[in-house]
Structures are given as structure tokens and as C-alpha cells.
Design a protein around this motif. Structure first.
Motif, PDB file in Angstrom:
ATOM      1  N   TYR A   1       0.819  -1.210   0.000  1.00 27.51           N
ATOM      2  CA  TYR A   1       0.000   0.000   0.000  1.00 27.51           C
ATOM      3  C   TYR A   1       0.858   1.268   0.000  1.00 27.51           C
ATOM      4  O   TYR A   1       0.561   2.234  -0.702  1.00 27.51           O
ATOM      5  CB  TYR A   1      -0.927   0.002   1.219  1.00 27.51           C
TER       6      TYR A   1
ATOM      7  N   ASN B   1      -4.715   5.643  -5.120  1.00 27.44           N
ATOM      8  CA  ASN B   1      -5.223   5.063  -6.362  1.00 27.44           C
ATOM      9  C   ASN B   1      -6.194   3.951  -5.978  1.00 27.44           C
ATOM     10  O   ASN B   1      -5.787   2.858  -5.586  1.00 27.44           O
ATOM     11  CB  ASN B   1      -4.065   4.518  -7.192  1.00 27.44           C
ATOM     12  N   ASP B   2      -7.489   4.218  -6.116  1.00 27.22           N
ATOM     13  CA  ASP B   2      -8.498   3.245  -5.690  1.00 27.22           C
ATOM     14  C   ASP B   2      -8.479   1.991  -6.548  1.00 27.22           C
ATOM     15  O   ASP B   2      -8.787   0.897  -6.061  1.00 27.22           O
ATOM     16  CB  ASP B   2      -9.885   3.887  -5.737  1.00 27.22           C
ATOM     17  N   GLU B   3      -8.111   2.119  -7.828  1.00 27.77           N
ATOM     18  CA  GLU B   3      -8.081   0.949  -8.700  1.00 27.77           C
ATOM     19  C   GLU B   3      -6.979  -0.018  -8.280  1.00 27.77           C
ATOM     20  O   GLU B   3      -7.167  -1.233  -8.283  1.00 27.77           O
ATOM     21  CB  GLU B   3      -7.871   1.388 -10.147  1.00 27.77           C
ATOM     22  N   ARG B   4      -5.815   0.531  -7.947  1.00 28.16           N
ATOM     23  CA  ARG B   4      -4.699  -0.313  -7.521  1.00 28.16           C
ATOM     24  C   ARG B   4      -4.712  -0.570  -6.018  1.00 28.16           C
ATOM     25  O   ARG B   4      -3.967  -1.430  -5.533  1.00 28.16           O
ATOM     26  CB  ARG B   4      -3.372   0.334  -7.916  1.00 28.16           C
TER      27      ARG B   4
ATOM     28  N   SER C   1       0.932  12.752  -1.730  1.00 28.51           N
ATOM     29  CA  SER C   1       0.520  11.464  -2.287  1.00 28.51           C
ATOM     30  C   SER C   1      -0.985  11.459  -2.505  1.00 28.51           C
ATOM     31  O   SER C   1      -1.721  12.265  -1.933  1.00 28.51           O
ATOM     32  CB  SER C   1       0.903  10.316  -1.342  1.00 28.51           C
ATOM     33  N   VAL C   2      -1.422  10.540  -3.346  1.00 29.63           N
ATOM     34  CA  VAL C   2      -2.849  10.315  -3.582  1.00 29.63           C
ATOM     35  C   VAL C   2      -3.101   8.822  -3.511  1.00 29.63           C
ATOM     36  O   VAL C   2      -2.191   8.006  -3.690  1.00 29.63           O
ATOM     37  CB  VAL C   2      -3.289  10.854  -4.960  1.00 29.63           C
TER      38      VAL C   2
ATOM     39  N   ARG D   1      -3.701   1.454  -3.475  1.00 31.16           N
ATOM     40  CA  ARG D   1      -2.470   1.843  -2.804  1.00 31.16           C
ATOM     41  C   ARG D   1      -2.248   3.350  -2.933  1.00 31.16           C
ATOM     42  O   ARG D   1      -2.876   4.016  -3.764  1.00 31.16           O
ATOM     43  CB  ARG D   1      -1.260   1.117  -3.388  1.00 31.16           C
TER      44      ARG D   1
ATOM     45  N   ASP E   1       5.202   2.868  -2.744  1.00 31.25           N
ATOM     46  CA  ASP E   1       5.550   3.904  -3.713  1.00 31.25           C
ATOM     47  C   ASP E   1       5.973   5.198  -3.019  1.00 31.25           C
ATOM     48  O   ASP E   1       6.805   5.947  -3.545  1.00 31.25           O
ATOM     49  CB  ASP E   1       4.357   4.181  -4.630  1.00 31.25           C
TER      50      ASP E   1
ATOM     51  N   GLU F   1       0.074   6.564  -3.928  1.00 31.92           N
ATOM     52  CA  GLU F   1       1.077   6.827  -4.957  1.00 31.92           C
ATOM     53  C   GLU F   1       1.681   8.211  -4.747  1.00 31.92           C
ATOM     54  O   GLU F   1       0.977   9.178  -4.424  1.00 31.92           O
ATOM     55  CB  GLU F   1       0.453   6.723  -6.356  1.00 31.92           C
TER      56      GLU F   1
END
Length: 465
Positions: free
Chosen positions: A85, A158-161, A155-156, A163, A88, A165
Motif C-alpha cells: 500500500y 489510487n483506488d483501482e490499484r 501522495s494520492v 495503494r 511507492d 502513490e
């Protein structure tokens, strides 16, 4: 059960590792100062001081490296979901710490070790300073990573991944939490290094050994602790304001404050119910908590009950309250141990002043030796407060601790690794204690060895790994 075992394992190994970190940082800079004094004055006392304290520094550094390696493996073994999570973001400052800061400190420390009698005097001095600077840089990058967990910036998600980023590495490095934590930690490192010098100097001076070396060492340690203690107070005040702004639940838990109040008093002692849900009795100092939290004696401090309700509205049902007894007492123990260390320095400076008419009383030497435990205890309970006060979050407001543990690690495996690592670290503690006591008792070298050649042509350098 697996989650609890994983947390205990990480807590034990981390607290143990951090016993060596502040001493390495604080003592390395003090040793660099001692060698600088020798370089400038050519006084044999400073060379003997450099050799003696430098040897203890090297033992401590080696133990810190050994115990720190385990930390990296635990992220992938016990906390794989956490690593996936945050990798990155979290990995960037840690990578720089390993490739730049740790490489800098270890390389030049090695040159310093093997460069005696081989490197020019000025170049050899530069090696210990560069190694010391490397320890400070290493601390900053690690604190930047930890501070992102306390206050995620740059950072943001990423709901699709599924985690976090990294989008702004500069924001991670200049995080206000990182700056505050770094200043507070570095000043605490100087308290640790100074108290270490005071304790061992007091042990020798109490027995009348090597006063020509340990009297100036004692004075150096006393001045360092006094100045650093004042720095700890100032930077701690800064951190309290940041904590109130960024993690108000941690501040409320530190005071066991259940309901919002203005102005807020600071409790010296509080007795609560067995489940820690309410206060039964307390001794308080009016308005002090308001000043600590907001900078105003009339400031409002939010309570646990109101913050819990707000967290449920923001993140859904759940318990967002940390362990109140742990946060309450670690916060006070951290402050208390630090104040005692500062008090020892004040008393010591008065007793060892030049115009003192009487010799230093023996009780102070005993207090100086006993005071060795104070900075290590303050550092340990301070980090316990920092990490426990963030619960139930691994990354505040983004990832819960329960969601970061490795799904493939079962209870038997977690229990086995906990037992093995605890026993291993216990054995290392015995080894470290034996080496430290042995070389501390030995005292400084009686005769200064041949100094590094102060010429433009360096002698051959022995290479060892």
C-alpha cells in the motif's frame, strides 16, 4: 492474534534498535568535536578522548547496523499488505537513506577507523565529520518516511490499484511533521550522547581515574545535555502544536481528555476506570494543556468522545481511540525522564564550576552514572507514545494497522519469529553490554599513539571489510 503478534514483534525490535540510533548520532558529533579540538590545539588529552569515546562509538554503531537490518525484512514478511500500500511513497526516502546517507556514514567511518597513521591529519578529521553528517542525514530521511505515516502529504490514493502513490516528493521531505520530528529527535540525540559521556566520566572520576581526560569529558557532556535539553523543550512544544492540528485524537489521548474543554488543564496524575473510559481522580495544573496544544492559555482542546464521533462520521463505524493508559503515561514519562536529565546537567555544571570551593561530592557521581538510563528511557517511551497514539491507523486516515499485516503469515509463524527474534536480540544485548562495559572500564589509552601524518602525501591505506 496474528496482528497482535506482528505488532509486538515490530515494537520489540524497533525499540531495541532505537537504543543505538540516538547514541550513534549524538556521540559521533561529540567525537568529531573532540578530534577537532585535538587538531587545533595538539593537546594529547583531546586525542585520548577521541580514541576512547570513538571506540565506544564504533561498538554502538556496529550493533545499530545489525539490529536495523531486521527492520527492513519485517516490512515484507509480517507487513506485506502495508508495504504494497505505501511502497511507492514510503520506499523513496528509505531508498535515499540507504543509498546516500548510510553509504556516506559507513564509508567515511571506515576510512576514519583505518585511516589513523595513514591519512593526513586534516583529511582524517574530515572523515569523522562526514560520517557524523551521514548519521544526521540518515535520521532525516527515516523520519520523513515515518512522518508521512503520521501526516500523509504529497501522495494520492489510487483506488483501482488500492495503494498510495507519490505525486510530490518535495512535499514528503518538507512535511511539517518531518521537520518538527527531526528537530526534536536530533536534540534528544545530543541529550543521549551527552548523558552517555557524563555517566562514564562520572564512573571513572568517582574512582579517581584519569581526571585529565574525564574532567573535560564531563564538562563537555554537561554543557551538551543542558543546551540539548532546552532544545528538546522548544521542539517538543512545536510538536505538540502540530500534533493537535494533525492528530487531535493523539493529543486528547495524551491527556486522557474525554470531553472538549476550554481552557484545558494539564493533569500531573490521573486515576481512571479499569477500562480507561473515564476519569475518577486527577491532580491538575490549570490552562497548561491549552497552551501546549494551541499556544494560548485559553485555547480549546477537543475531547476523545467528540473526536470519536467525528471519526465515525468520516471513516465509518469503528473504534478510533488509542490505548488511553499507554498514551497518557508514556507522554508523562517521556517528559519526566527528559527533565531529570536536564536537572543533572544543571547540578553538574554548578558543582564542577571553576570557582567551586569543594570537590565534587560522591553522590553526584552516583547520580551521573544512574542518569545514563534517563535518555534511553525517554527515547523509548517517546516513540511508544508516537506510534501507539496513532492507532488504529498505520497511515493516519488512510490505512488501518489491521489492514497492513501479511495475510499469508499465520499465528504459528508469527509466534515463532517473535520468540526467535526476542531471544536473538536478548543475546545481542548481552554481547553489547559486555563489550561496552569492558572498553569503558579500560579507560583511555595511557600514551597517545603516533598521530596521522600531516603531509600532502598520504601513507598507504589498509582496506578491510
Amino acid at each position: 492474534m496474528t496482528l497482535d503478534l506482528a505488532r509486538w514483534q515490530f515494537a520489540i525490535t524497533t525499540v531495541y534498535h532505537f537504543l543505538f540510533v540516538p547514541l550513534t548520532i549524538g556521540l559521533s558529533l561529540l567525537v568529531a568535536g573532540m578530534q577537532t579540538a585535538w587538531y587545533r590545539t595538539d593537546d594529547e588529552r583531546y586525542l585520548r578522548m577521541t580514541k576512547f569515546w570513538g571506540k565506544l562509538l564504533l561498538i554502538n554503531f556496529a550493533m545499530g547496523v545489525v539490529t536495523g537490518i531486521v527492520q527492513e525484512f519485517q516490512f515484507g514478511m509480517s507487513w506485506s499488505d502495508y508495504s504494497r500500500y505505501v511502497g511507492d511513497v514510503f520506499g523513496a526516502p528509505l531508498a535515499i537513506e540507504g543509498l546516500l546517507a548510510f553509504f556516506l556514514e559507513s564509508t567515511f567511518l571506515g576510512l576514519w577507523i583505518f585511516g589513523w597513521d595513514r591519512l593526513p591529519k586534516r583529511l582524517h578529521l574530515a572523515c569523522i565529520w562526514l560520517a557524523s553528517i551521514g548519521t544526521v542525514l540518515s535520521a532525516y530521511f527515516i523520519l520523513a518516511a515515518n512522518s508521512w505515516m503520521q501526516h500523509p502529504v504529497g501522495s494520492v490514493v489510487n483506488d483501482e490499484r488500492g495503494r498510495a502513490e507519490l505525486v510530490d516528493f518535495g512535499a514528503v521531505l518538507t512535511n511539517s511533521t518531518a521537520v518538527g520530528a527531526f528537530l526534536h529527535t536530533i536534540t534528544a540525540c545530543f541529550v543521549t550522547g551527552g548523558m552517555f559521556v557524563i555517566a562514564i566520566s562520572a564512573w571513572h572520576l568517582g574512582r579517581g581515574r584519569h581526571p585529565e581526560v574525564f574532567r573535560p569529558s564531563m564538562r563537555l557532556g554537561l554543557v551538551t545535555v543542558l543546551i540539548a535539553s532546552l532544545g528538546v523543550v522548544v521542539t517538543g512544544d512545536l510538536q505538540a502544536r502540530l500534533m493537535t492540528e494533525q492528530q487531535p485524537m493523539k493529543m486528547a489521548a495524551a491527556e486522557a481528555l474525554y470531553d472538549t474543554v476550554a481552557p484545558a488543564s494539564f493533569s500531573l496524575v490521573t486515576v481512571g476506570s479499569l477500562d480507561g473510559s473515564q476519569e475518577l481522580f486527577s491532580v491538575r495544573v490549570p490552562r497548561i494543556l491549552s497552551f501546549m496544544a494551541t499556544g494560548s492559555f485559553d485555547g480549546e482542546v477537543e475531547g476523545i468522545n467528540q473526536l470519536q464521533a467525528a471519526a465515525e462520521r468520516a471513516y465509518g463505524p469503528g473504534d478510533y481511540t488509542p490505548n488511553i493508559p499507554v498514551t497518557y503515561w508514556t507522554f508523562r514519562l517521556m517528559i519526566g525522564f527528559g527533565m531529570l536529565a536536564g536537572l543533572i546537567s544543571v547540578v553538574g555544571l554548578w558543582l564542577t564550576r571553576r570557582r567551586a570551593r569543594r570537590p565534587v561530592p560522591r553522590w553526584f557521581y552516583v547520580a551521573g552514572v544512574a542518569g545514563l538510563v534517563l535518555p534511553f528511557a525517554a527515547n523509548s517511551v517517546g516513540w511508544i507514545f508516537t506510534e501507539m497514539g496513532r492507532q488504529p491507523w498505520a497511515v493516519y486516515g488512510m490505512l488501518r494497522t489491521a489492514d497492513g499485516v501479511s495475510p499469508s503469515v499465520g499465528t504459528p509463524m508469527a509466534l515463532t519469529s517473535l520468540i526467535v527474534l526476542t531471544l536473538l536480540y536478548g543475546a545481542l544485548a548481552v554481547v553489547d553490554g559486555y563489550l561496552m562495559v569492558r572498553y569503558a572500564e579500560a579507560g583511555p589509552p595511557p600514551v597517545a599513539p603516533e598521530s596521522p601524518a600531516d603531509t600532502d602525501e598520504p601513507r598507504p591505506l589498509a582496506v578491510a571489510y
